[in-house]
Design a protein around this motif. Structure first.
Motif, PDB file in Angstrom:
ATOM      1  N   HIS A  39      35.954  32.112  33.451  1.00 12.55           N
ATOM      2  CA  HIS A  39      36.636  32.656  34.625  1.00 12.55           C
ATOM      3  C   HIS A  39      37.778  31.776  35.127  1.00 12.55           C
ATOM      4  CE1 HIS A  39      33.744  35.902  34.932  1.00 12.55           C
ATOM      5  NE2 HIS A  39      32.791  35.017  34.736  1.00 12.55           N
ATOM      6  N   GLY A  40      38.091  30.715  34.394  1.00  5.98           N
ATOM      7  CA  GLY A  40      39.214  29.848  34.744  1.00  5.98           C
ATOM      8  C   GLY A  40      38.870  28.800  35.786  1.00  5.98           C
ATOM      9  N   ASP A  42      40.541  27.846  38.266  1.00  2.86           N
ATOM     10  CA  ASP A  42      40.922  28.259  39.627  1.00  2.86           C
ATOM     11  C   ASP A  42      40.425  29.663  39.962  1.00  2.86           C
ATOM     12  OD1 ASP A  42      42.556  29.721  37.984  1.00  2.86           O
ATOM     13  OD2 ASP A  42      44.411  29.193  38.997  1.00  2.86           O
ATOM     14  N   GLY A  43      39.489  30.171  39.151  1.00  3.87           N
ATOM     15  CA  GLY A  43      38.928  31.499  39.400  1.00  3.87           C
ATOM     16  C   GLY A  43      39.754  32.637  38.848  1.00  3.87           C
ATOM     17  N   ILE A  44      40.824  32.308  38.117  1.00  6.36           N
ATOM     18  CA  ILE A  44      41.657  33.322  37.477  1.00  6.36           C
ATOM     19  C   ILE A  44      41.425  33.229  35.974  1.00  6.36           C
ATOM     20  CG2 ILE A  44      44.012  34.180  37.099  1.00  6.36           C
ATOM     21  CD1 ILE A  44      43.056  34.407  40.020  1.00  6.36           C
ATOM     22  N   LEU A  46      41.688  33.570  32.055  1.00  6.52           N
ATOM     23  CA  LEU A  46      42.807  33.565  31.120  1.00  6.52           C
ATOM     24  C   LEU A  46      42.584  34.525  29.957  1.00  6.52           C
ATOM     25  CD1 LEU A  46      43.439  29.708  31.038  1.00  6.52           C
ATOM     26  CD2 LEU A  46      44.654  31.449  32.361  1.00  6.52           C
ATOM     27  N   ASN A  52      38.539  38.102  37.284  1.00  3.77           N
ATOM     28  CA  ASN A  52      38.926  37.036  38.195  1.00  3.77           C
ATOM     29  C   ASN A  52      37.882  36.950  39.312  1.00  3.77           C
ATOM     30  OD1 ASN A  52      41.312  36.650  36.757  1.00  3.77           O
ATOM     31  ND2 ASN A  52      42.425  38.099  38.034  1.00  3.77           N
ATOM     32  N   ARG A  54      38.329  34.478  41.894  1.00  2.00           N
ATOM     33  CA  ARG A  54      39.034  33.874  43.032  1.00  2.00           C
ATOM     34  C   ARG A  54      39.180  34.893  44.174  1.00  2.00           C
ATOM     35  NH1 ARG A  54      43.100  29.683  43.045  1.00  2.00           N
ATOM     36  NH2 ARG A  54      44.214  29.735  45.010  1.00  2.00           N
ATOM     37  N   GLN A  56      37.004  36.698  45.686  1.00  2.00           N
ATOM     38  CA  GLN A  56      36.029  37.790  45.799  1.00  2.00           C
ATOM     39  C   GLN A  56      35.109  37.508  46.988  1.00  2.00           C
ATOM     40  OE1 GLN A  56      35.616  40.632  44.373  1.00  2.00           O
ATOM     41  NE2 GLN A  56      36.804  40.510  42.482  1.00  2.00           N
ATOM     42  N   TYR A 100      33.840  30.490  45.096  1.00  2.00           N
ATOM     43  CA  TYR A 100      34.857  31.429  44.624  1.00  2.00           C
ATOM     44  C   TYR A 100      35.439  32.268  45.756  1.00  2.00           C
ATOM     45  CZ  TYR A 100      34.314  30.257  39.741  1.00  2.00           C
ATOM     46  OH  TYR A 100      34.335  29.590  38.544  1.00  2.00           O
ATOM     47  N   GLY A 104      41.641  29.922  47.405  1.00  2.00           N
ATOM     48  CA  GLY A 104      42.866  30.602  47.799  1.00  2.00           C
ATOM     49  C   GLY A 104      42.935  30.987  49.251  1.00  2.00           C
TER      50      GLY A 104
END
Length: 112
Positions: A39-40, A42-44, A46, A52, A54, A56, A100, A104
């Motif tokens: 899930h990356g 940073d929560g995004i 790839l 994603n 981030r 949620q 998560y 952001g």
């Protein structure tokens, strides 16, 4: 005088919550390290099939993790998430979901 007393304790209490939230964010971040593979960081995600996380809502993420653990979610790559969810306690799920959900957000930006 009573008014200032209330304002003073409200100020102290708000600082306490901020420190507590910061601690929960760090705990969630540590527990989410295994999640970052798919899930990356940073929560995004790839990779396309992975969602994603981030930003949620925490309640949604906890619900999803519980559904994976109970085998109520079975489509797509659910088998991978079922195995991950099997290792998590309810508190782990809450901590990861909090992490998560805060990524952001303005609150998280202030914590870092």
């Amino acid at each position: 005088m009573n008014k200032w007393f209330v304002v003073y304790f409200a100020f102290l209490f708000s600082g306490f919550l901020s420190a507590e939230e910061s601690n929960q964010f760090e705990i969630g971040k540590q527990k989410a390290k295994v999640c970052m593979t798919c899930h990356g960081a940073d929560g995004i995600a790839l990779i396309d099939p992975y969602p994603n996380l981030r930003g949620q809502r925490a309640s949604y993420l906890v619900s999803a993790l519980k559904d994976y653990k109970s085998r109520e979610r079975t489509s797509g790559l659910a088998i991978l998430m079922q195995q991950q969810a099997d290792t998590l306690s309810n508190q782990d799920m809450k901590d990861i979901a909090y992490y998560y959900s805060m990524l952001g957000s303005e609150s998280q930006d202030k914590m870092e």
